[in-house]
Design a protein around this motif. Structure first.
Motif, PDB file in Angstrom:
ATOM      1  N   GLY A  51     -52.852 -55.497  79.724  1.00 27.28           N
ATOM      2  CA  GLY A  51     -53.985 -55.094  78.899  1.00 27.28           C
ATOM      3  C   GLY A  51     -54.080 -53.596  78.709  1.00 27.28           C
ATOM      4  N   LYS A  52     -53.785 -52.828  79.738  1.00 23.95           N
ATOM      5  CA  LYS A  52     -53.869 -51.371  79.644  1.00 23.95           C
ATOM      6  C   LYS A  52     -52.836 -50.823  78.668  1.00 23.95           C
ATOM      7  N   ARG A  53     -51.617 -51.343  78.760  1.00 20.36           N
ATOM      8  CA  ARG A  53     -50.555 -50.882  77.868  1.00 20.36           C
ATOM      9  C   ARG A  53     -50.840 -51.321  76.417  1.00 20.36           C
ATOM     10  N   TYR A  54     -51.359 -52.509  76.261  1.00 19.06           N
ATOM     11  CA  TYR A  54     -51.711 -53.019  74.933  1.00 19.06           C
ATOM     12  C   TYR A  54     -52.797 -52.140  74.296  1.00 19.06           C
ATOM     13  N   ALA A  55     -53.847 -51.826  75.070  1.00 17.50           N
ATOM     14  CA  ALA A  55     -54.935 -50.985  74.553  1.00 17.50           C
ATOM     15  C   ALA A  55     -54.427 -49.591  74.206  1.00 17.50           C
ATOM     16  N   ASN A  56     -53.532 -49.055  75.037  1.00 19.24           N
ATOM     17  CA  ASN A  56     -52.966 -47.736  74.783  1.00 19.24           C
ATOM     18  C   ASN A  56     -52.185 -47.728  73.470  1.00 19.24           C
ATOM     19  N   LYS A  57     -51.401 -48.786  73.244  1.00 19.07           N
ATOM     20  CA  LYS A  57     -50.613 -48.866  72.016  1.00 19.07           C
ATOM     21  C   LYS A  57     -51.517 -48.990  70.792  1.00 19.07           C
ATOM     22  N   LEU A  58     -52.551 -49.827  70.879  1.00 24.81           N
ATOM     23  CA  LEU A  58     -53.494 -49.969  69.763  1.00 24.81           C
ATOM     24  C   LEU A  58     -54.136 -48.625  69.413  1.00 24.81           C
ATOM     25  N   ASN A  59     -54.579 -47.900  70.419  1.00 24.45           N
ATOM     26  CA  ASN A  59     -55.250 -46.620  70.175  1.00 24.45           C
ATOM     27  C   ASN A  59     -54.293 -45.582  69.591  1.00 24.45           C
ATOM     28  N   LYS A  60     -53.065 -45.560  70.091  1.00 29.90           N
ATOM     29  CA  LYS A  60     -52.095 -44.602  69.562  1.00 29.90           C
ATOM     30  C   LYS A  60     -51.741 -44.923  68.119  1.00 29.90           C
ATOM     31  N   LEU A  61     -51.475 -46.189  67.834  1.00 36.34           N
ATOM     32  CA  LEU A  61     -51.120 -46.573  66.469  1.00 36.34           C
ATOM     33  C   LEU A  61     -52.265 -46.289  65.501  1.00 36.34           C
ATOM     34  N   SER A  62     -53.480 -46.558  65.931  1.00 35.59           N
ATOM     35  CA  SER A  62     -54.626 -46.362  65.039  1.00 35.59           C
ATOM     36  C   SER A  62     -54.811 -44.890  64.688  1.00 35.59           C
ATOM     37  N   ARG A  63     -54.547 -44.010  65.646  1.00 31.75           N
ATOM     38  CA  ARG A  63     -54.671 -42.580  65.364  1.00 31.75           C
ATOM     39  C   ARG A  63     -53.596 -42.108  64.384  1.00 31.75           C
ATOM     40  N   VAL A  64     -52.419 -42.702  64.477  1.00 35.82           N
ATOM     41  CA  VAL A  64     -51.372 -42.385  63.504  1.00 35.82           C
ATOM     42  C   VAL A  64     -51.779 -42.861  62.111  1.00 35.82           C
ATOM     43  N   ILE A  65     -52.210 -44.118  62.019  1.00 34.04           N
ATOM     44  CA  ILE A  65     -52.578 -44.707  60.732  1.00 34.04           C
ATOM     45  C   ILE A  65     -53.641 -43.863  60.030  1.00 34.04           C
ATOM     46  N   ALA A  66     -54.605 -43.378  60.809  1.00 29.65           N
ATOM     47  CA  ALA A  66     -55.698 -42.587  60.226  1.00 29.65           C
ATOM     48  C   ALA A  66     -55.230 -41.266  59.633  1.00 29.65           C
ATOM     49  N   GLY A 310     -44.528 -45.565  76.734  1.00 26.06           N
ATOM     50  CA  GLY A 310     -45.911 -45.346  76.336  1.00 26.06           C
ATOM     51  C   GLY A 310     -46.076 -44.659  75.001  1.00 26.06           C
ATOM     52  N   GLY A 311     -45.044 -44.742  74.138  1.00 26.95           N
ATOM     53  CA  GLY A 311     -45.111 -44.082  72.846  1.00 26.95           C
ATOM     54  C   GLY A 311     -45.745 -44.939  71.770  1.00 26.95           C
ATOM     55  N   TYR A 312     -45.406 -44.638  70.547  1.00 30.78           N
ATOM     56  CA  TYR A 312     -46.035 -45.257  69.384  1.00 30.78           C
ATOM     57  C   TYR A 312     -45.189 -46.414  68.847  1.00 30.78           C
ATOM     58  N   SER A 313     -44.038 -46.059  68.294  1.00 29.92           N
ATOM     59  CA  SER A 313     -43.150 -47.037  67.669  1.00 29.92           C
ATOM     60  C   SER A 313     -41.769 -46.420  67.574  1.00 29.92           C
ATOM     61  N   ASP A 314     -40.756 -47.262  67.417  1.00 32.27           N
ATOM     62  CA  ASP A 314     -39.399 -46.754  67.208  1.00 32.27           C
ATOM     63  C   ASP A 314     -39.126 -46.455  65.734  1.00 32.27           C
ATOM     64  N   HIS A 315     -40.153 -46.585  64.889  1.00 31.52           N
ATOM     65  CA  HIS A 315     -40.067 -46.225  63.474  1.00 31.52           C
ATOM     66  C   HIS A 315     -41.154 -45.204  63.150  1.00 31.52           C
ATOM     67  N   PHE A 316     -40.875 -44.340  62.184  1.00 33.56           N
ATOM     68  CA  PHE A 316     -41.913 -43.527  61.567  1.00 33.56           C
ATOM     69  C   PHE A 316     -42.487 -44.292  60.373  1.00 33.56           C
ATOM     70  N   PRO A 317     -43.765 -44.094  60.056  1.00 36.24           N
ATOM     71  CA  PRO A 317     -44.309 -44.666  58.825  1.00 36.24           C
ATOM     72  C   PRO A 317     -43.761 -43.933  57.601  1.00 36.24           C
ATOM     73  N   VAL A 318     -43.752 -44.637  56.470  1.00 36.12           N
ATOM     74  CA  VAL A 318     -43.440 -44.010  55.188  1.00 36.12           C
ATOM     75  C   VAL A 318     -44.633 -44.235  54.261  1.00 36.12           C
ATOM     76  N   TYR A 319     -44.772 -43.367  53.262  1.00 36.56           N
ATOM     77  CA  TYR A 319     -45.931 -43.520  52.378  1.00 36.56           C
ATOM     78  C   TYR A 319     -45.664 -42.953  50.998  1.00 36.56           C
ATOM     79  N   CYS A 320     -46.443 -43.432  50.032  1.00 36.90           N
ATOM     80  CA  CYS A 320     -46.438 -42.917  48.662  1.00 36.90           C
ATOM     81  C   CYS A 320     -47.836 -42.403  48.322  1.00 36.90           C
ATOM     82  N   ILE A 321     -47.876 -41.345  47.569  1.00 38.63           N
ATOM     83  CA  ILE A 321     -49.131 -40.812  47.039  1.00 38.63           C
ATOM     84  C   ILE A 321     -49.239 -41.184  45.552  1.00 38.63           C
ATOM     85  N   PHE A 322     -50.404 -41.667  45.166  1.00 36.96           N
ATOM     86  CA  PHE A 322     -50.690 -42.010  43.773  1.00 36.96           C
ATOM     87  C   PHE A 322     -51.873 -41.178  43.280  1.00 36.96           C
TER      88      PHE A 322
END
Length: 326
Positions: A51-66, A310-322
């Motif tokens: 649970g601790k590792r799961y919560a840590n991953k959720l919080n890290k990913l959410s900060r990236v997404i934002a 304890g990191g984020y992901s083995d991929h970086f996100p990609v994005y497009c601006i419109f």
């Protein structure tokens, strides 16, 4: 006297929005699903997932997404396609984190037949994207022994993106684990399935807006993408992003751009275009990378084999601006 307010309104800057894709690297909950091969991601499993590792991953990913596309838009992504999520619950938990809970996100998700139980999904801001309908489309593959080889479904979501009807296809194509050449025919089949969906959409409306995104496990110049998916009706802005020094993932010290967002050509139109493509990028800020050692500047992942990083992901996100021209 000149109406300066009307003049300013007519010549105001268009609103910029971002559309993104992110492979979340094994976003599993801690519960054992008896119908899938998720045992590694339980407290008794190979990776000692808890649970601790799961919560840590959720919080890290959410900060990236934002932060994806925030530099260009001052806002969070209006759409985010995701891969490697176990179920709808993990996505609901993700948008309920501190960084995302007040931003009006909702999710579209279907369980797919992948043996590990990982799926694709779509996060969307309800004020910017209104879902009209959604479906999941299976990709039929066979193993070398003639048995069905289960993989991730394609998610097709139709909705109004900033008021413009748009079709979103979210993908996660078969991996290269069995070898690049050996596995390539499976990714070509996945590409052809996307083409079938696109052709069906265009039969009903030739000028339909379409965004195809995903972890394709192939780059922009590979056969599946270049010759089977991208034809004259599509434009792949990601061809310019993959270099020797940059990509969305790194394997054996070589950069790849498997994560891509591909657009119908009408997003490129310069005039009388309410939703126009502006630019693409990889969100690879320093805090998402390994800081030191032989893997310095690689994506900072959750696990390296059995070892918890304890990191984020083995991929970086990609994005497009419109640019949205109201």
């Amino acid at each position: 006297m000149k109406d300066t307010s009307a003049f300013a309104k007519a010549h105001s800057e268009p609103k910029k929005i971002s559309v993104a894709f992110y492979n979340l690297e094994n976003l599993f909950d801690t519960e054992d699903d008896p119908n899938t091969l998720d045992d590694d991601f339980t407290s008794d499993g190979f990776k000692n997932w808890n649970g601790k590792r799961y919560a840590n991953k959720l919080n890290k990913l959410s900060r990236v997404i934002a932060k994806i596309g925030h530099k260009e838009t001052d806002e969070v992504p209006v759409l985010l396609g995701v891969a490697e999520v176990e179920n709808k619950d993990v996505l609901q938990s993700l948008i309920a984190t501190k960084a995302l809970k007040d931003l009006g996100y909702d999710v579209v998700h279907y369980d797919s037949p992948d043996e590990r139980g990982i799926d694709v999904g779509l996060l969307y801001r309800k004020e910017n994207f209104q879902v009209l309908e959604s479906e999941t489309i299976s990709v039929y593959l066979e193993s070398e022994f003639g048995q069905q080889d289960y993989t991730r479904d394609i998610l097709h979501v139709t909705g109004h993106l900033m008021g413009v009807k748009t079709h979103i296809l979210v993908n996660h194509w078969p991996s290269r684990r069995s070898g690049v050449e050996e596995s390539e025919p499976k990714r070509i089949i996945a590409a052809q399935k996307n083409r079938m969906i696109i052709d069906r959409i265009q039969e009903q409306k030739p000028e339909a807006r379409i965004i195809v995104m995903g972890d394709f496990n192939d780059g922009p110049h590979n056969e599946s993408i270049k010759n089977h998916l991208v034809q004259k009706d599509l434009y792949n802005p990601m061809v310019f992003l993959n270099t020797r020094y940059e990509g969305s993932l790194n394997h054996d010290f070589e950069w790849y751009l498997f994560d891509q967002i591909i657009l119908s050509a009408n997003f490129m139109r310069l005039h009388e275009n309410p939703l126009r493509y502006n630019k693409s990028d990889i969100y690879n800020e320093h805090h998402l990378t390994e800081f030191r050692g032989r893997f310095k500047r690689n994506p900072f992942r959750t696990y390296a084999g059995k070892r918890y990083l304890g990191g984020y992901s083995d991929h970086f996100p990609v994005y497009c601006i419109f640019e949205h021209h109201s």
